[in-house]
Enzyme design. Structure first.
Site, mmCIF file in Angstrom:
data_model
loop_
_atom_site.group_PDB
_atom_site.id
_atom_site.type_symbol
_atom_site.label_atom_id
_atom_site.label_comp_id
_atom_site.label_asym_id
_atom_site.label_seq_id
_atom_site.Cartn_x
_atom_site.Cartn_y
_atom_site.Cartn_z
ATOM 1 N N CYS A 174 0.822 -1.218 0.000
ATOM 2 C CA CYS A 174 0.000 0.000 0.000
ATOM 3 C C CYS A 174 0.850 1.260 0.000
ATOM 4 O O CYS A 174 0.625 2.175 -0.789
ATOM 5 C CB CYS A 174 -0.932 -0.004 1.209
ATOM 6 S SG CYS A 174 -1.946 1.476 1.321
ATOM 7 N N CYS A 187 -1.632 1.734 -2.916
ATOM 8 C CA CYS A 187 -2.624 2.802 -2.718
ATOM 9 C C CYS A 187 -2.025 4.207 -2.707
ATOM 10 O O CYS A 187 -2.535 5.112 -3.368
ATOM 11 C CB CYS A 187 -3.367 2.597 -1.395
ATOM 12 S SG CYS A 187 -3.517 0.905 -0.828
ATOM 13 N N LYS A 225 -0.244 5.313 -6.044
ATOM 14 C CA LYS A 225 -1.317 5.347 -7.038
ATOM 15 C C LYS A 225 -2.167 6.592 -6.878
ATOM 16 O O LYS A 225 -2.463 7.301 -7.854
ATOM 17 C CB LYS A 225 -2.166 4.075 -6.896
ATOM 18 C CG LYS A 225 -3.390 3.962 -7.795
ATOM 19 C CD LYS A 225 -4.648 4.540 -7.195
ATOM 20 C CE LYS A 225 -5.040 4.006 -5.846
ATOM 21 N NZ LYS A 225 -5.604 2.687 -5.845
ATOM 22 N N TYR A 227 -10.156 -2.931 -10.416
ATOM 23 C CA TYR A 227 -9.915 -1.532 -10.056
ATOM 24 C C TYR A 227 -8.521 -1.052 -10.458
ATOM 25 O O TYR A 227 -8.341 0.106 -10.843
ATOM 26 C CB TYR A 227 -10.171 -1.305 -8.565
ATOM 27 C CG TYR A 227 -9.204 -1.955 -7.614
ATOM 28 C CD1 TYR A 227 -8.114 -1.252 -7.135
ATOM 29 C CD2 TYR A 227 -9.390 -3.267 -7.181
ATOM 30 C CE1 TYR A 227 -7.214 -1.836 -6.257
ATOM 31 C CE2 TYR A 227 -8.493 -3.855 -6.299
ATOM 32 C CZ TYR A 227 -7.411 -3.140 -5.844
ATOM 33 O OH TYR A 227 -6.526 -3.728 -4.984
ATOM 34 N N GLU A 271 -8.030 2.213 -12.769
ATOM 35 C CA GLU A 271 -7.301 3.354 -12.214
ATOM 36 C C GLU A 271 -6.123 3.766 -13.087
ATOM 37 O O GLU A 271 -5.916 4.962 -13.350
ATOM 38 C CB GLU A 271 -6.855 3.036 -10.790
ATOM 39 C CG GLU A 271 -8.022 2.987 -9.813
ATOM 40 C CD GLU A 271 -7.665 2.423 -8.455
ATOM 41 O OE1 GLU A 271 -8.482 2.562 -7.533
ATOM 42 O OE2 GLU A 271 -6.571 1.821 -8.306
ATOM 43 N N HIS A 286 -26.064 22.543 1.673
ATOM 44 C CA HIS A 286 -26.376 23.103 0.360
ATOM 45 C C HIS A 286 -25.479 24.305 0.058
ATOM 46 O O HIS A 286 -25.237 25.125 0.946
ATOM 47 C CB HIS A 286 -27.847 23.540 0.331
ATOM 48 C CG HIS A 286 -28.274 24.068 -0.997
ATOM 49 N ND1 HIS A 286 -28.531 23.241 -2.070
ATOM 50 C CD2 HIS A 286 -28.467 25.342 -1.431
ATOM 51 C CE1 HIS A 286 -28.879 23.991 -3.102
ATOM 52 N NE2 HIS A 286 -28.844 25.270 -2.744
ATOM 53 N N GLU A 297 -25.696 16.235 -0.484
ATOM 54 C CA GLU A 297 -27.060 16.402 0.011
ATOM 55 C C GLU A 297 -28.059 15.548 -0.759
ATOM 56 O O GLU A 297 -29.162 15.275 -0.288
ATOM 57 C CB GLU A 297 -27.477 17.871 -0.042
ATOM 58 C CG GLU A 297 -27.646 18.440 -1.435
ATOM 59 C CD GLU A 297 -28.101 19.901 -1.427
ATOM 60 O OE1 GLU A 297 -29.024 20.219 -0.656
ATOM 61 O OE2 GLU A 297 -27.526 20.706 -2.179
#
Length: 499
Positions: free
Chosen positions: A73, A78, A81, A213, A217, A472, A477
């Site tokens: 990782c 991760c 990347k 993935y 990616e 908002h 939301e």
């Protein structure tokens, strides 16, 4: 595997070990990635008096004899990347900026080597931090290759070839996994994600093989940096195992960003030519690339651990078999993370390691909980999910399901002119009103879904979502304003998919 729990501090002894036996270490860990380092630190904090850990020497590109403290990782997964994803995202951001009043030159230069050096500097920094974390916790770090020679004995081969043997009351295996290559002619011309993170030059033309993935990616990364990208995958849709509706959204976005998709396609051969690598597909199509990335899966790092000789059981893929407490078939040997092939995510390895430390050294039997674990695909834009996909909910529930979806143009795109919709989805149990799953594809999806994951972990209902006041203006939301049911899936005759 049904057996009594082994918890230090209780009267229970280690099977096969005489009472009063002195060990060099209370715990010895093979593998200093995310899971191994977490287990070492927490076990030490919980009272393990002597903790040792071994890891292969550091290098960004791994092999059977090269690794580095921090693991996949931090060093070649991760973290680097995500740095490249950030870098690639600026390509689209600069395009969008023009309609926000930023006067940019038509041609904006990108310096790949500069980003690569910054990435390397960061993983070197993190490698040092992980070493300090171990030192500060009183953990003894050995650099070399570890293997198990007995239920309570490990051997470390140091860089100069000398071998050290140590006894340990508990042994934890946390060696992770490694990228695999397909068995096709010319496969030596291709690269894996390890090399992709350390290429000397940015490829002008890239072919990516895989539908997971990692493939998605890297396709996004290279395309965002201006490369021509062909993404080749065997199924009808990318990202098998994710919600089918969201998979289709990701595919549409990738094509919208200029990536060439080749579904229901495989590679049969790579050939080196003067113009680059000739890539032959099983449809007879020929592509030319500077780089061919194999993103075709990972395999557990277990071959060189001497497990069979000791009696630790593994499955056909080489994954170590463990019980619900991460204990192997040998009571004194445990395993966490990708080497067990349960749920191969860094935060999951951390959870498993934490549970191990609690169980063995804190007198608190703890099982990892794999429900409602959020995850993300860092495509551009990203996909993030938590809980059940629609297909999983159909398979796992008996009653009706209520599906809520929202597709909209993000406020930012109304000015930039980018034609790219954000899609959100909630899966709700019609009888209990409980939210079973949530997914989102669009900017900031991982940041938003992480918060939604807390709600699902707490068992939130759709009514509770609806009663929450939104922020908002924000995309987030929308998750608390989806009032109208998109469709109802009845309990009988539910469809299944295998796209």
């Amino acid at each position: 595997m049904a057996r009594k729990m082994l918890i230090d501090g209780e009267a229970e002894s280690v099977p096969g070990v005489e009472q009063g036996t002195n060990f060099d270490f209370d715990l010895f860990i093979i593998g200093a990635g995310s899971g191994g380092v977490r287990a070492a630190r927490f076990s030490s904090n919980y009272g393990a008096k002597k903790v040792g850990i071994c890891e292969l020497p550091f290098n960004p590109i791994s092999s059977e004899t090269i690794g580095g403290v921090g693991g996949t990782c931090v060093i070649r997964g991760c973290v680097p990347k995500k740095i490249l994803v950030y870098g690639a995202s600026f390509g689209g951001e600069l395009e969008d900026a023009r309609n926000y009043g930023w006067e940019l030159n038509e041609k904006v230069d990108f310096n790949w080597k500069k980003l690569l050096q910054k990435k390397t500097d960061e993983i070197n920094r993190l490698n040092g931090i992980y070493k300090r974390l171990l030192s500060n916790a009183g953990v003894k770090l050995f650099e070399g290759e570890g293997k198990i020679v007995g239920p309570n004995e490990v051997e470390v081969t140091q860089l100069d070839g000398t071998k050290l043997s140590y006894t340990a009351k508990h042994i934890l295996i946390a060696t992770g996994s490694r990228a695999q290559r397909p068995n096709i002619p010319g496969q030596e011309l291709g690269i894996t994600s390890d090399e992709a993170l350390s290429l000397e030059d940015l490829p002008k033309r890239a072919v990516v093989l895989g539908g997971g993935y990692i493939a998605v990616e890297f396709a996004s990364i290279w395309r965002g940096m201006g490369s021509e990208v062909d993404l080749v995958f065997r199924k009808e849709l990318l990202l098998r195992g994710f919600d089918d509706e969201m998979r289709a959204v990701v595919a549409r976005n990738l094509e919208g960003r200029g990536i060439n998709l080749h579904p229901r396609t495989n590679l049969t051969q790579l050939i080196k030519t003067e113009n680059g690598i000739k890539v032959i597909t099983d449809h007879g199509e020929e592509l030319i690339a500077d780089v061919v990335l194999f993103a075709t899966g990972r395999a557990p790092n277990s071959k060189r651990l001497n497990l069979e000789a000791v009696g630790v059981e593994v499955d056909k893929a080489g994954a170590i078999k463990v019980d619900e407490y991460s204990r192997t078939s040998i009571p004194s040997i445990w395993a966490v993370g990708d080497v067990t092939n349960r749920m191969n995510l860094t935060p999951v390895a951390l959870m498993e390691a934490s549970c191990f430390a609690k169980t063995v050294f804190n007198g608190q039997a703890s099982k990892p909980d794999y429900s409602n674990i959020a995850c993300a695909v860092f495509s551009i834009p990203p996909l993030s999910v938590v809980g059940l996909s629609e297909e999983q909910a159909i398979e796992q529930t008996k009653g009706d399901l209520l599906i809520f979806t929202s597709t909209f143009n993000p406020m930012k795109n109304t000015i930039s002119g980018r034609q790219e919709k954000t899609v959100m989805k909630l899966i709700v149990d019609a009888e209990t009103d409980k939210v079973l799953g949530a997914s989102m594809c669009g900017p900031d999806a991982p940041e938003i879904i992480q918060g939604i994951a807390i709600a699902l972990k707490c068992g939130a209902t759709k009514e509770q979502f609806d009663s929450t006041v939104g922020i908002h203006p924000s995309a987030a939301e929308e998750f608390v304003t989806m009032r109208t049911v998109t469709r109802r899936v009845t309990g009988s005759g539910k469809p299944k998919t295998n796209l």
